[in-house]
Scaffold this motif. Structure first.
Motif, PDB file in Angstrom:
ATOM      1  N   ASP A 254      42.493  -5.057   4.864  1.00 54.81           N
ATOM      2  CA  ASP A 254      41.615  -4.468   3.863  1.00 54.81           C
ATOM      3  C   ASP A 254      40.895  -3.257   4.467  1.00 54.81           C
ATOM      4  O   ASP A 254      40.317  -3.341   5.548  1.00 54.81           O
ATOM      5  CB  ASP A 254      40.593  -5.512   3.413  1.00 54.81           C
ATOM      6  N   LEU A 255      40.949  -2.152   3.761  1.00 54.05           N
ATOM      7  CA  LEU A 255      40.306  -0.929   4.250  1.00 54.05           C
ATOM      8  C   LEU A 255      38.807  -1.143   4.473  1.00 54.05           C
ATOM      9  O   LEU A 255      38.211  -0.518   5.356  1.00 54.05           O
ATOM     10  CB  LEU A 255      40.535   0.214   3.260  1.00 54.05           C
ATOM     11  N   GLN A 256      38.216  -2.021   3.692  1.00 51.79           N
ATOM     12  CA  GLN A 256      36.782  -2.285   3.825  1.00 51.79           C
ATOM     13  C   GLN A 256      36.441  -2.867   5.197  1.00 51.79           C
ATOM     14  O   GLN A 256      35.284  -2.793   5.627  1.00 51.79           O
ATOM     15  CB  GLN A 256      36.329  -3.274   2.742  1.00 51.79           C
ATOM     16  N   SER A 257      37.435  -3.439   5.894  1.00 48.36           N
ATOM     17  CA  SER A 257      37.168  -4.061   7.195  1.00 48.36           C
ATOM     18  C   SER A 257      37.212  -3.065   8.348  1.00 48.36           C
ATOM     19  O   SER A 257      36.901  -3.418   9.488  1.00 48.36           O
ATOM     20  CB  SER A 257      38.196  -5.177   7.461  1.00 48.36           C
ATOM     21  N   ILE A 258      37.581  -1.824   8.074  1.00 47.52           N
ATOM     22  CA  ILE A 258      37.656  -0.808   9.125  1.00 47.52           C
ATOM     23  C   ILE A 258      36.240  -0.333   9.477  1.00 47.52           C
ATOM     24  O   ILE A 258      35.503   0.146   8.599  1.00 47.52           O
ATOM     25  CB  ILE A 258      38.515   0.393   8.672  1.00 47.52           C
ATOM     26  N   PRO A 259      35.830  -0.435  10.735  1.00 47.11           N
ATOM     27  CA  PRO A 259      34.482   0.022  11.129  1.00 47.11           C
ATOM     28  C   PRO A 259      34.382   1.547  11.071  1.00 47.11           C
ATOM     29  O   PRO A 259      35.197   2.258  11.664  1.00 47.11           O
ATOM     30  CB  PRO A 259      34.335  -0.489  12.561  1.00 47.11           C
ATOM     31  N   LEU A 260      33.407   2.038  10.346  1.00 52.63           N
ATOM     32  CA  LEU A 260      33.275   3.484  10.152  1.00 52.63           C
ATOM     33  C   LEU A 260      32.706   4.194  11.369  1.00 52.63           C
ATOM     34  O   LEU A 260      32.828   5.416  11.489  1.00 52.63           O
ATOM     35  CB  LEU A 260      32.388   3.763   8.934  1.00 52.63           C
ATOM     36  N   ASP A 261      32.072   3.449  12.287  1.00 51.89           N
ATOM     37  CA  ASP A 261      31.447   4.091  13.439  1.00 51.89           C
ATOM     38  C   ASP A 261      32.358   4.124  14.671  1.00 51.89           C
ATOM     39  O   ASP A 261      31.931   4.525  15.749  1.00 51.89           O
ATOM     40  CB  ASP A 261      30.135   3.397  13.784  1.00 51.89           C
ATOM     41  N   SER A 262      33.621   3.730  14.502  1.00 51.87           N
ATOM     42  CA  SER A 262      34.540   3.727  15.656  1.00 51.87           C
ATOM     43  C   SER A 262      34.963   5.141  16.041  1.00 51.87           C
ATOM     44  O   SER A 262      35.189   5.432  17.222  1.00 51.87           O
ATOM     45  CB  SER A 262      35.772   2.878  15.352  1.00 51.87           C
ATOM     46  N   TYR A 263      35.089   6.013  15.060  1.00 48.77           N
ATOM     47  CA  TYR A 263      35.530   7.397  15.301  1.00 48.77           C
ATOM     48  C   TYR A 263      34.694   8.344  14.443  1.00 48.77           C
ATOM     49  O   TYR A 263      34.188   7.955  13.387  1.00 48.77           O
ATOM     50  CB  TYR A 263      37.014   7.559  14.949  1.00 48.77           C
ATOM     51  N   PRO A 264      34.587   9.615  14.852  1.00 51.76           N
ATOM     52  CA  PRO A 264      33.852  10.590  14.041  1.00 51.76           C
ATOM     53  C   PRO A 264      34.476  10.783  12.655  1.00 51.76           C
ATOM     54  O   PRO A 264      33.789  11.051  11.682  1.00 51.76           O
ATOM     55  CB  PRO A 264      33.935  11.879  14.878  1.00 51.76           C
ATOM     56  N   SER A 265      35.805  10.661  12.605  1.00 53.13           N
ATOM     57  CA  SER A 265      36.514  10.792  11.325  1.00 53.13           C
ATOM     58  C   SER A 265      37.872  10.109  11.451  1.00 53.13           C
ATOM     59  O   SER A 265      38.331   9.787  12.556  1.00 53.13           O
ATOM     60  CB  SER A 265      36.703  12.265  10.942  1.00 53.13           C
ATOM     61  N   TYR A 266      38.511   9.910  10.303  1.00 57.76           N
ATOM     62  CA  TYR A 266      39.826   9.276  10.279  1.00 57.76           C
ATOM     63  C   TYR A 266      40.868  10.215   9.686  1.00 57.76           C
ATOM     64  O   TYR A 266      40.542  11.131   8.920  1.00 57.76           O
ATOM     65  CB  TYR A 266      39.783   7.994   9.447  1.00 57.76           C
ATOM     66  N   ASN A 267      42.117   9.954  10.039  1.00 54.80           N
ATOM     67  CA  ASN A 267      43.261  10.559   9.374  1.00 54.80           C
ATOM     68  C   ASN A 267      43.841   9.483   8.456  1.00 54.80           C
ATOM     69  O   ASN A 267      44.059   8.347   8.893  1.00 54.80           O
ATOM     70  CB  ASN A 267      44.340  10.994  10.369  1.00 54.80           C
ATOM     71  N   LEU A 268      44.085   9.822   7.207  1.00 56.77           N
ATOM     72  CA  LEU A 268      44.611   8.854   6.248  1.00 56.77           C
ATOM     73  C   LEU A 268      45.938   9.361   5.701  1.00 56.77           C
ATOM     74  O   LEU A 268      46.008  10.441   5.120  1.00 56.77           O
ATOM     75  CB  LEU A 268      43.617   8.628   5.108  1.00 56.77           C
ATOM     76  N   ILE A 269      46.991   8.560   5.882  1.00 58.90           N
ATOM     77  CA  ILE A 269      48.321   8.909   5.390  1.00 58.90           C
ATOM     78  C   ILE A 269      48.594   8.138   4.101  1.00 58.90           C
ATOM     79  O   ILE A 269      48.381   6.922   4.025  1.00 58.90           O
ATOM     80  CB  ILE A 269      49.409   8.577   6.430  1.00 58.90           C
ATOM     81  N   LEU A 270      49.064   8.856   3.083  1.00 58.97           N
ATOM     82  CA  LEU A 270      49.497   8.237   1.834  1.00 58.97           C
ATOM     83  C   LEU A 270      50.922   8.688   1.532  1.00 58.97           C
ATOM     84  O   LEU A 270      51.331   9.792   1.934  1.00 58.97           O
ATOM     85  CB  LEU A 270      48.598   8.633   0.661  1.00 58.97           C
ATOM     86  N   ILE A 271      51.677   7.864   0.835  1.00 50.48           N
ATOM     87  CA  ILE A 271      53.034   8.218   0.420  1.00 50.48           C
ATOM     88  C   ILE A 271      53.012   8.433  -1.083  1.00 50.48           C
ATOM     89  O   ILE A 271      52.598   7.544  -1.845  1.00 50.48           O
ATOM     90  CB  ILE A 271      54.048   7.129   0.804  1.00 50.48           C
ATOM     91  N   ASP A 272      53.453   9.603  -1.526  1.00 47.67           N
ATOM     92  CA  ASP A 272      53.402   9.971  -2.938  1.00 47.67           C
ATOM     93  C   ASP A 272      54.798   9.915  -3.541  1.00 47.67           C
ATOM     94  O   ASP A 272      55.691  10.649  -3.137  1.00 47.67           O
ATOM     95  CB  ASP A 272      52.812  11.388  -3.077  1.00 47.67           C
ATOM     96  N   GLY A 273      54.971   9.035  -4.519  1.00 43.08           N
ATOM     97  CA  GLY A 273      56.265   8.881  -5.175  1.00 43.08           C
ATOM     98  C   GLY A 273      56.266   7.593  -5.968  1.00 43.08           C
ATOM     99  O   GLY A 273      55.265   6.871  -6.011  1.00 43.08           O
ATOM    100  N   THR A 274      57.374   7.288  -6.629  1.00 42.17           N
ATOM    101  CA  THR A 274      57.477   5.993  -7.279  1.00 42.17           C
ATOM    102  C   THR A 274      57.472   4.918  -6.200  1.00 42.17           C
ATOM    103  O   THR A 274      57.684   5.211  -5.013  1.00 42.17           O
ATOM    104  CB  THR A 274      58.770   5.882  -8.088  1.00 42.17           C
ATOM    105  N   TRP A 275      57.248   3.664  -6.578  1.00 41.08           N
ATOM    106  CA  TRP A 275      57.209   2.615  -5.563  1.00 41.08           C
ATOM    107  C   TRP A 275      58.536   2.466  -4.834  1.00 41.08           C
ATOM    108  O   TRP A 275      58.551   2.312  -3.614  1.00 41.08           O
ATOM    109  CB  TRP A 275      56.745   1.296  -6.194  1.00 41.08           C
ATOM    110  N   PRO A 276      59.690   2.529  -5.512  1.00 40.00           N
ATOM    111  CA  PRO A 276      60.953   2.493  -4.751  1.00 40.00           C
ATOM    112  C   PRO A 276      61.077   3.661  -3.780  1.00 40.00           C
ATOM    113  O   PRO A 276      61.560   3.509  -2.663  1.00 40.00           O
ATOM    114  CB  PRO A 276      62.025   2.547  -5.843  1.00 40.00           C
ATOM    115  N   GLN A 277      60.631   4.846  -4.212  1.00 40.64           N
ATOM    116  CA  GLN A 277      60.697   6.012  -3.328  1.00 40.64           C
ATOM    117  C   GLN A 277      59.770   5.832  -2.132  1.00 40.64           C
ATOM    118  O   GLN A 277      60.139   6.149  -0.999  1.00 40.64           O
ATOM    119  CB  GLN A 277      60.317   7.276  -4.107  1.00 40.64           C
ATOM    120  N   ALA A 278      58.566   5.327  -2.379  1.00 41.36           N
ATOM    121  CA  ALA A 278      57.599   5.113  -1.294  1.00 41.36           C
ATOM    122  C   ALA A 278      58.122   4.085  -0.297  1.00 41.36           C
ATOM    123  O   ALA A 278      58.005   4.272   0.921  1.00 41.36           O
ATOM    124  CB  ALA A 278      56.260   4.666  -1.872  1.00 41.36           C
ATOM    125  N   ARG A 279      58.698   3.013  -0.800  1.00 40.63           N
ATOM    126  CA  ARG A 279      59.258   1.995   0.099  1.00 40.63           C
ATOM    127  C   ARG A 279      60.398   2.581   0.931  1.00 40.63           C
ATOM    128  O   ARG A 279      60.550   2.265   2.116  1.00 40.63           O
ATOM    129  CB  ARG A 279      59.744   0.792  -0.701  1.00 40.63           C
TER     130      ARG A 279
END
Length: 251
Positions: free
Chosen positions: A121-146
């Motif tokens: 769960d993203l909510q469990s990620i501690p926000l004070d571990s790093y100054p900022s995060y890199n977030l990767i998302l996959i854009d497409g239909t679910w079959p394409q993303a998989r």
């Protein structure tokens, strides 16, 4: 009687020559907005933030090539709502070598937003571990993303995260696989609201999406229910044999 057959070849040449000399009428294009690139009659700018929303998170969106040609995409809304140096769209299906992605996925502060057995769960990620995060998302239909996730081993390096939400997508002009599935824009909005600790980002980023859907519905589009909803209510169309379907995930 067919009068065309009475022309001599010379007369035919004269007629064709005259026709060829006529000016070509260009189809009139609707005026478009310079900012959102939408036709001015359905411009999204009144619904976009007056200034780009400031975030420290870097978004890396891996976009399936088929997504680029869709008219009603959500990623462009992110692109004009957030700082230009914070949204990076990378198109492709398979990446044998990609210097940027190889580097980003090796960083400990990089997260992959993609549901799966190992996702936390993203909510469990501690926000004070790093100054900022890199977030990767996959854009497409679910079959394409998989398919993209399966075919690119570097995507298995970062910590995999998911959103645990009790919300239904507002992207009602496109069919989602489940009631819990979100568009790329919505997923980014909810994720950024967590990583930035700014709940207001959800409304800022999804407001233009609602406007986009409203415009389409006003012009004849029909609201789409999720595939999960259709199955539960016996509304699914007869399944097309697999040998007649296009393989969307290219796996």
């Amino acid at each position: 009687m067919n009068t065309v057959s009475n022309f001599s070849s010379c007369e035919e040449d004269d007629v064709l020559s005259d026709l060829g000399a006529l000016p070509v009428e260009e189809s009139e294009r609707r005026p478009t907005c310079d900012r959102c690139t939408r036709p001015t009659s359905v411009c999204l700018c009144p619904y976009l933030p007056s200034e780009r929303a400031q975030v420290s998170t870097n978004l890396y969106i891996i976009q399936h090539p088929h997504e680029e040609v869709r008219v009603l995409r959500t990623v462009p809304i992110l692109d004009i709502s957030l700082p230009q140096d914070k949204v990076h769209v990378i198109r492709g299906r398979r990446f044998n070598r990609h210097a940027l992605l190889d580097k980003i996925t090796s960083y400990p502060n990089t997260l992959l937003l993609f549901p799966g057995p190992g996702a936390v769960d993203l909510q469990s990620i501690p926000l004070d571990s790093y100054p900022s995060y890199n977030l990767i998302l996959i854009d497409g239909t679910w079959p394409q993303a998989r398919g993209i996730y399966s075919n690119n081993r570097f995507l298995h390096r970062p910590k995999q995260v998911k959103l645990s939400l009790n919300v239904v997508s507002e992207y009602v002009i496109r069919t989602q696989p489940t009631d819990a599935a979100l568009s790329t824009l919505e997923a980014a909005a909810f994720a950024l609201s967590v990583l930035e600790n700014k709940p207001e980002l959800i409304e800022i980023l999804t407001k233009p999406l609602r406007a986009l859907c409203d415009f389409q519905l006003e012009h004849g589009a029909v609201p789409h229910q999720s595939k999960e909803y259709l199955k539960k209510n016996g509304l699914c169309k007869k399944k097309i044999p697999s040998n007649q379907r296009k393989n969307e995930d290219d796996s």
